[in-house]
Design a protein around this motif. Structure first.
Motif, PDB file in Angstrom:
ATOM      1  N   ALA A  50      80.256  39.460  27.402  1.00 26.07           N
ATOM      2  CA  ALA A  50      80.096  40.054  28.726  1.00 26.07           C
ATOM      3  C   ALA A  50      78.843  40.905  28.782  1.00 26.07           C
ATOM      4  O   ALA A  50      78.641  41.806  27.967  1.00 26.07           O
ATOM      5  N   GLY A  51      77.992  40.607  29.766  1.00 23.11           N
ATOM      6  CA  GLY A  51      76.803  41.409  30.010  1.00 23.11           C
ATOM      7  C   GLY A  51      76.917  42.152  31.326  1.00 23.11           C
ATOM      8  O   GLY A  51      77.972  42.141  31.979  1.00 23.11           O
ATOM      9  N   ARG A  52      75.840  42.789  31.744  1.00 24.30           N
ATOM     10  CA  ARG A  52      75.832  43.571  32.971  1.00 24.30           C
ATOM     11  C   ARG A  52      76.172  42.699  34.178  1.00 24.30           C
ATOM     12  O   ARG A  52      75.671  41.583  34.318  1.00 24.30           O
ATOM     13  N   GLY A  53      77.028  43.220  35.037  1.00 24.83           N
ATOM     14  CA  GLY A  53      77.349  42.523  36.279  1.00 24.83           C
ATOM     15  C   GLY A  53      78.085  41.218  36.093  1.00 24.83           C
ATOM     16  O   GLY A  53      78.073  40.362  36.984  1.00 24.83           O
ATOM     17  N   GLU A 200      72.615  40.399  23.310  1.00 29.52           N
ATOM     18  CA  GLU A 200      71.424  40.278  24.147  1.00 29.52           C
ATOM     19  C   GLU A 200      71.697  40.888  25.520  1.00 29.52           C
ATOM     20  O   GLU A 200      72.853  41.110  25.899  1.00 29.52           O
ATOM     21  N   CYS A 201      70.613  41.136  26.262  1.00 26.16           N
ATOM     22  CA  CYS A 201      70.764  41.863  27.511  1.00 26.16           C
ATOM     23  C   CYS A 201      69.585  41.583  28.433  1.00 26.16           C
ATOM     24  O   CYS A 201      68.627  40.896  28.060  1.00 26.16           O
ATOM     25  N   PHE A 202      69.653  42.118  29.647  1.00 27.36           N
ATOM     26  CA  PHE A 202      68.529  42.039  30.566  1.00 27.36           C
ATOM     27  C   PHE A 202      67.393  42.930  30.068  1.00 27.36           C
ATOM     28  O   PHE A 202      67.624  43.954  29.413  1.00 27.36           O
ATOM     29  N   LEU A 203      66.167  42.552  30.400  1.00 22.84           N
ATOM     30  CA  LEU A 203      65.030  43.415  30.089  1.00 22.84           C
ATOM     31  C   LEU A 203      65.220  44.767  30.775  1.00 22.84           C
ATOM     32  O   LEU A 203      65.676  44.841  31.917  1.00 22.84           O
ATOM     33  N   HIS A 230      65.253  34.185  25.492  1.00 18.85           N
ATOM     34  CA  HIS A 230      66.677  34.098  25.819  1.00 18.85           C
ATOM     35  C   HIS A 230      66.997  35.036  26.979  1.00 18.85           C
ATOM     36  O   HIS A 230      66.636  36.212  26.954  1.00 18.85           O
ATOM     37  N   VAL A 231      67.685  34.548  27.975  1.00 19.99           N
ATOM     38  CA  VAL A 231      68.029  35.378  29.133  1.00 19.99           C
ATOM     39  C   VAL A 231      69.530  35.299  29.388  1.00 19.99           C
ATOM     40  O   VAL A 231      70.182  34.313  29.043  1.00 19.99           O
ATOM     41  N   PRO A 232      70.105  36.344  29.992  1.00 20.61           N
ATOM     42  CA  PRO A 232      71.514  36.261  30.386  1.00 20.61           C
ATOM     43  C   PRO A 232      71.743  35.131  31.387  1.00 20.61           C
ATOM     44  O   PRO A 232      70.873  34.820  32.204  1.00 20.61           O
ATOM     45  N   ALA A 233      72.911  34.543  31.329  1.00 22.34           N
ATOM     46  CA  ALA A 233      73.309  33.534  32.316  1.00 22.34           C
ATOM     47  C   ALA A 233      74.029  34.259  33.450  1.00 22.34           C
ATOM     48  O   ALA A 233      75.084  34.849  33.239  1.00 22.34           O
ATOM     49  N   VAL A 234      73.443  34.237  34.634  1.00 19.69           N
ATOM     50  CA  VAL A 234      74.040  34.916  35.775  1.00 19.69           C
ATOM     51  C   VAL A 234      74.809  33.912  36.625  1.00 19.69           C
ATOM     52  O   VAL A 234      74.836  32.714  36.336  1.00 19.69           O
ATOM     53  N   ILE A 235      75.431  34.389  37.683  1.00 21.57           N
ATOM     54  CA  ILE A 235      76.216  33.503  38.551  1.00 21.57           C
ATOM     55  C   ILE A 235      75.342  32.362  39.056  1.00 21.57           C
ATOM     56  O   ILE A 235      74.258  32.584  39.579  1.00 21.57           O
ATOM     57  N   GLY A 236      75.814  31.151  38.871  1.00 22.05           N
ATOM     58  CA  GLY A 236      75.060  29.975  39.283  1.00 22.05           C
ATOM     59  C   GLY A 236      74.301  29.312  38.157  1.00 22.05           C
ATOM     60  O   GLY A 236      73.874  28.172  38.287  1.00 22.05           O
ATOM     61  N   ARG A 252      68.205  31.152  36.908  1.00 32.36           N
ATOM     62  CA  ARG A 252      68.307  32.389  37.686  1.00 32.36           C
ATOM     63  C   ARG A 252      68.053  33.613  36.809  1.00 32.36           C
ATOM     64  O   ARG A 252      67.327  34.532  37.188  1.00 32.36           O
ATOM     65  N   GLY A 253      68.649  33.631  35.621  1.00 35.31           N
ATOM     66  CA  GLY A 253      68.367  34.708  34.684  1.00 35.31           C
ATOM     67  C   GLY A 253      66.905  34.716  34.268  1.00 35.31           C
ATOM     68  O   GLY A 253      66.296  35.782  34.082  1.00 35.31           O
TER      69      GLY A 253
END
Length: 271
Positions: A50-53, A200-203, A230-236, A252-253
Protein backbone atom coordinates in the motif's frame (compact mmCIF):
# COMPACT_ATOMS: atom_id res chain seq x y z
CA UNK A 1 25.34 -12.26 -20.09
CA UNK A 2 24.45 -14.71 -17.35
CA UNK A 3 27.47 -16.92 -18.00
CA UNK A 4 29.69 -13.85 -17.73
CA UNK A 5 28.14 -12.92 -14.40
CA UNK A 6 28.47 -16.45 -13.02
CA UNK A 7 31.92 -17.19 -14.47
CA UNK A 8 30.71 -20.28 -16.31
CA UNK A 9 32.03 -22.05 -19.41
CA UNK A 10 30.75 -20.16 -22.42
CA UNK A 11 31.37 -16.72 -20.95
CA UNK A 12 34.05 -15.96 -23.53
CA UNK A 13 31.52 -16.50 -26.31
CA UNK A 14 29.09 -14.17 -24.54
CA UNK A 15 31.88 -11.59 -24.17
CA UNK A 16 32.62 -11.84 -27.90
CA UNK A 17 28.94 -11.24 -28.60
CA UNK A 18 28.95 -8.30 -26.19
CA UNK A 19 31.93 -6.74 -27.97
CA UNK A 20 30.17 -7.21 -31.29
CA UNK A 21 27.19 -5.36 -29.84
CA UNK A 22 29.48 -2.49 -28.78
CA UNK A 23 30.91 -2.24 -32.30
CA UNK A 24 27.45 -2.35 -33.84
CA UNK A 25 26.22 0.36 -31.49
CA UNK A 26 29.13 2.60 -32.38
CA UNK A 27 28.52 2.03 -36.07
CA UNK A 28 25.02 3.52 -35.80
CA UNK A 29 25.95 6.32 -33.39
CA UNK A 30 24.79 4.89 -30.04
CA UNK A 31 27.44 5.65 -27.44
CA UNK A 32 26.02 4.49 -24.11
CA UNK A 33 25.09 1.04 -22.77
CA UNK A 34 23.83 0.25 -19.28
CA UNK A 35 24.57 -3.08 -17.63
CA UNK A 36 24.07 -4.79 -14.27
CA UNK A 37 25.92 -7.59 -12.53
CA UNK A 38 23.11 -9.36 -10.65
CA UNK A 39 22.89 -13.07 -11.51
CA UNK A 40 19.54 -13.29 -9.70
CA UNK A 41 18.38 -9.81 -10.74
CA UNK A 42 15.99 -7.55 -8.80
CA UNK A 43 14.24 -8.90 -5.67
CA UNK A 44 11.07 -7.72 -4.00
CA UNK A 45 8.99 -9.45 -1.34
CA UNK A 46 5.79 -7.54 -2.12
CA UNK A 47 4.71 -6.25 -5.53
CA UNK A 48 1.50 -4.61 -4.32
CA UNK A 49 2.23 -2.92 -0.99
CA UNK A 50 0.00 0.00 0.00
CA UNK A 51 1.28 3.41 -1.04
CA UNK A 52 -0.08 6.93 -0.70
CA UNK A 53 -3.71 7.35 -1.70
CA UNK A 54 -4.19 3.64 -2.31
CA UNK A 55 -1.46 3.40 -4.95
CA UNK A 56 0.39 0.10 -5.23
CA UNK A 57 4.15 0.02 -4.71
CA UNK A 58 6.82 -2.64 -4.44
CA UNK A 59 8.53 -3.41 -1.15
CA UNK A 60 11.39 -5.50 0.19
CA UNK A 61 12.03 -7.00 3.59
CA UNK A 62 15.10 -9.16 3.99
CA UNK A 63 13.36 -11.13 6.74
CA UNK A 64 10.93 -12.48 4.13
CA UNK A 65 13.40 -12.96 1.28
CA UNK A 66 13.92 -16.69 1.55
CA UNK A 67 14.42 -19.01 -1.41
CA UNK A 68 11.52 -18.70 -3.79
CA UNK A 69 10.53 -15.21 -2.71
CA UNK A 70 12.18 -13.30 -5.55
CA UNK A 71 8.92 -11.88 -6.79
CA UNK A 72 9.61 -11.15 -10.41
CA UNK A 73 8.10 -11.67 -13.82
CA UNK A 74 9.44 -14.31 -16.20
CA UNK A 75 11.33 -11.54 -17.98
CA UNK A 76 13.33 -10.82 -14.84
CA UNK A 77 13.98 -14.39 -13.78
CA UNK A 78 17.54 -15.78 -14.12
CA UNK A 79 18.28 -17.55 -17.40
CA UNK A 80 19.12 -20.74 -15.51
CA UNK A 81 18.91 -21.65 -11.80
CA UNK A 82 22.21 -21.38 -9.95
CA UNK A 83 23.99 -24.71 -9.80
CA UNK A 84 26.07 -23.60 -6.80
CA UNK A 85 26.41 -20.52 -4.57
CA UNK A 86 28.55 -17.64 -5.85
CA UNK A 87 30.69 -15.83 -3.28
CA UNK A 88 31.40 -12.11 -3.24
CA UNK A 89 35.07 -12.72 -4.12
CA UNK A 90 34.07 -14.78 -7.12
CA UNK A 91 31.54 -12.16 -8.23
CA UNK A 92 34.23 -9.46 -8.06
CA UNK A 93 36.60 -11.66 -10.05
CA UNK A 94 33.91 -12.28 -12.66
CA UNK A 95 33.27 -8.55 -12.95
CA UNK A 96 36.99 -7.86 -13.33
CA UNK A 97 37.23 -10.51 -16.07
CA UNK A 98 34.34 -8.85 -17.88
CA UNK A 99 35.78 -5.33 -17.63
CA UNK A 100 39.25 -6.42 -18.72
CA UNK A 101 37.74 -7.97 -21.85
CA UNK A 102 35.18 -5.37 -22.90
CA UNK A 103 36.54 -2.00 -21.78
CA UNK A 104 39.35 -1.90 -24.36
CA UNK A 105 36.76 -2.45 -27.10
CA UNK A 106 34.41 0.13 -25.59
CA UNK A 107 37.24 2.68 -25.49
CA UNK A 108 38.29 1.87 -29.03
CA UNK A 109 34.84 2.39 -30.53
CA UNK A 110 33.71 5.21 -28.24
CA UNK A 111 30.90 3.51 -26.31
CA UNK A 112 30.52 4.07 -22.55
CA UNK A 113 29.36 1.37 -20.11
CA UNK A 114 27.16 2.34 -17.14
CA UNK A 115 26.88 -0.02 -14.15
CA UNK A 116 23.57 -0.26 -12.29
CA UNK A 117 23.97 -0.92 -8.53
CA UNK A 118 22.57 -4.10 -7.00
CA UNK A 119 18.88 -3.87 -6.10
CA UNK A 120 18.21 -4.54 -3.29
CA UNK A 121 21.66 -3.61 -1.96
CA UNK A 122 22.01 -6.29 0.71
CA UNK A 123 25.17 -8.19 1.61
CA UNK A 124 23.16 -11.35 2.22
CA UNK A 125 23.21 -13.55 -0.92
CA UNK A 126 19.86 -13.68 -2.70
CA UNK A 127 19.04 -16.80 -4.66
CA UNK A 128 22.52 -18.12 -3.92
CA UNK A 129 24.49 -15.22 -5.45
CA UNK A 130 26.37 -12.61 -3.46
CA UNK A 131 25.75 -8.94 -4.22
CA UNK A 132 28.83 -6.77 -4.58
CA UNK A 133 27.57 -3.28 -5.51
CA UNK A 134 25.64 -2.52 -2.35
CA UNK A 135 27.32 0.57 -0.85
CA UNK A 136 28.68 3.90 -2.08
CA UNK A 137 32.19 2.60 -1.37
CA UNK A 138 31.59 -0.47 -3.54
CA UNK A 139 30.63 1.77 -6.49
CA UNK A 140 33.88 3.70 -6.05
CA UNK A 141 35.69 0.35 -5.92
CA UNK A 142 34.03 -0.63 -9.19
CA UNK A 143 35.61 2.41 -10.82
CA UNK A 144 38.94 1.19 -9.50
CA UNK A 145 38.25 -2.17 -11.17
CA UNK A 146 37.75 -0.21 -14.39
CA UNK A 147 41.16 1.39 -13.78
CA UNK A 148 39.66 4.85 -14.08
CA UNK A 149 38.65 4.30 -17.71
CA UNK A 150 36.59 7.15 -19.17
CA UNK A 151 34.54 4.44 -20.88
CA UNK A 152 33.20 3.24 -17.52
CA UNK A 153 30.74 4.93 -15.19
CA UNK A 154 27.51 4.28 -13.35
CA UNK A 155 23.82 4.48 -13.95
CA UNK A 156 23.07 6.32 -10.73
CA UNK A 157 19.88 4.55 -9.70
CA UNK A 158 18.82 6.97 -6.99
CA UNK A 159 16.29 4.52 -5.60
CA UNK A 160 18.85 1.76 -5.15
CA UNK A 161 21.41 4.10 -3.59
CA UNK A 162 18.68 5.55 -1.36
CA UNK A 163 17.98 1.98 -0.25
CA UNK A 164 21.63 1.81 0.87
CA UNK A 165 21.49 4.72 3.28
CA UNK A 166 18.99 7.39 2.30
CA UNK A 167 19.98 10.90 1.29
CA UNK A 168 23.42 10.59 2.86
CA UNK A 169 24.30 7.66 0.58
CA UNK A 170 23.01 9.53 -2.48
CA UNK A 171 25.14 12.55 -1.59
CA UNK A 172 28.19 10.36 -1.03
CA UNK A 173 27.96 8.79 -4.49
CA UNK A 174 27.38 12.14 -6.21
CA UNK A 175 30.31 13.75 -4.41
CA UNK A 176 32.66 10.83 -5.11
CA UNK A 177 31.84 10.07 -8.76
CA UNK A 178 30.18 13.23 -10.09
CA UNK A 179 33.32 15.40 -10.33
CA UNK A 180 35.12 12.49 -12.04
CA UNK A 181 32.54 12.42 -14.84
CA UNK A 182 31.66 8.85 -13.85
CA UNK A 183 27.89 9.35 -13.49
CA UNK A 184 26.51 8.78 -16.98
CA UNK A 185 22.75 8.92 -16.34
CA UNK A 186 20.14 8.59 -13.61
CA UNK A 187 17.22 6.38 -12.67
CA UNK A 188 15.09 8.84 -10.73
CA UNK A 189 12.98 7.17 -8.03
CA UNK A 190 12.97 6.93 -4.26
CA UNK A 191 12.01 4.69 -1.35
CA UNK A 192 10.95 5.01 2.26
CA UNK A 193 13.34 3.23 4.60
CA UNK A 194 16.66 1.54 3.91
CA UNK A 195 17.88 -2.04 3.85
CA UNK A 196 16.99 -4.45 5.30
CA UNK A 197 13.44 -3.15 4.66
CA UNK A 198 12.04 -0.44 2.39
CA UNK A 199 9.13 0.36 0.10
CA UNK A 200 8.99 2.44 -3.06
CA UNK A 201 7.05 5.68 -3.13
CA UNK A 202 6.15 8.81 -5.07
CA UNK A 203 8.90 11.34 -5.68
CA UNK A 204 9.03 13.88 -2.88
CA UNK A 205 7.94 11.57 -0.05
CA UNK A 206 11.03 9.37 0.20
CA UNK A 207 14.44 9.45 1.82
CA UNK A 208 15.91 12.39 -0.13
CA UNK A 209 14.80 15.78 -1.47
CA UNK A 210 14.70 15.58 -5.30
CA UNK A 211 15.43 19.27 -5.87
CA UNK A 212 18.49 19.15 -3.61
CA UNK A 213 19.76 16.06 -5.42
CA UNK A 214 19.39 17.69 -8.83
CA UNK A 215 21.16 20.82 -7.62
CA UNK A 216 23.98 18.73 -6.16
CA UNK A 217 24.34 16.83 -9.44
CA UNK A 218 24.47 20.09 -11.37
CA UNK A 219 27.13 21.49 -9.04
CA UNK A 220 29.17 18.30 -9.46
CA UNK A 221 29.23 18.81 -13.23
CA UNK A 222 26.63 16.22 -14.23
CA UNK A 223 25.19 16.94 -17.67
CA UNK A 224 23.52 13.64 -18.53
CA UNK A 225 19.85 12.70 -18.52
CA UNK A 226 17.23 11.62 -16.01
CA UNK A 227 14.99 8.59 -16.50
CA UNK A 228 11.74 8.23 -14.59
CA UNK A 229 12.13 4.84 -12.96
CA UNK A 230 9.86 2.47 -10.98
CA UNK A 231 6.65 4.35 -10.22
CA UNK A 232 3.62 3.60 -8.04
CA UNK A 233 0.64 2.08 -9.83
CA UNK A 234 -2.28 4.46 -9.36
CA UNK A 235 -5.96 3.99 -10.15
CA UNK A 236 -6.27 2.99 -13.79
CA UNK A 237 -2.76 1.57 -14.06
CA UNK A 238 -2.99 -2.16 -14.76
CA UNK A 239 0.07 -3.34 -12.82
CA UNK A 240 3.16 -2.57 -10.81
CA UNK A 241 6.48 -1.54 -12.36
CA UNK A 242 7.75 -5.09 -12.61
CA UNK A 243 4.76 -6.20 -14.72
CA UNK A 244 5.95 -4.52 -17.91
CA UNK A 245 3.87 -6.93 -19.98
CA UNK A 246 0.93 -4.75 -19.03
CA UNK A 247 -0.16 -2.43 -21.81
CA UNK A 248 0.19 0.85 -19.94
CA UNK A 249 3.27 0.11 -17.79
CA UNK A 250 1.98 2.39 -15.01
CA UNK A 251 1.47 5.23 -17.47
CA UNK A 252 -0.47 7.34 -14.96
CA UNK A 253 2.10 6.95 -12.20
CA UNK A 254 4.81 7.64 -14.78
CA UNK A 255 3.08 10.83 -15.92
CA UNK A 256 3.17 12.04 -12.30
CA UNK A 257 6.91 11.34 -12.03
CA UNK A 258 7.71 13.09 -15.32
CA UNK A 259 5.61 16.10 -14.41
CA UNK A 260 7.24 16.28 -10.97
CA UNK A 261 10.73 16.25 -12.50
CA UNK A 262 9.81 18.85 -15.14
CA UNK A 263 8.54 21.12 -12.38
CA UNK A 264 11.71 20.69 -10.32
CA UNK A 265 13.96 21.43 -13.30
CA UNK A 266 11.91 24.48 -14.20
CA UNK A 267 11.90 25.72 -10.61
CA UNK A 268 15.68 25.36 -10.38
CA UNK A 269 16.13 27.12 -13.71
CA UNK A 270 18.15 24.23 -15.16
CA UNK A 271 16.17 23.75 -18.38
Amino acid sequence: MWKIQRGLPGRDEQIDNYCTTLRNMAAVGIDLLGYHFQPTFVWRTDLAAAGRGGALVTAFDLAGAGAGNALASDRLAPAEPLSEPISADRMRANHQYFLDAVLPVAQEVGVRLALHPDDPPVDTPLGGAARIFTTPASLVAAREQAKGSRAWGIDLCLGTVSEMGGGAAVNEVIDALGPLGAIFYLHFRDVQGTVPAFRECFLGEGNYKPARVIRRLHDAGFDGFLIDDHVPAVIGDPGTWIDISSEAYCSRGRAHAIGYLQGVLDGLGLG
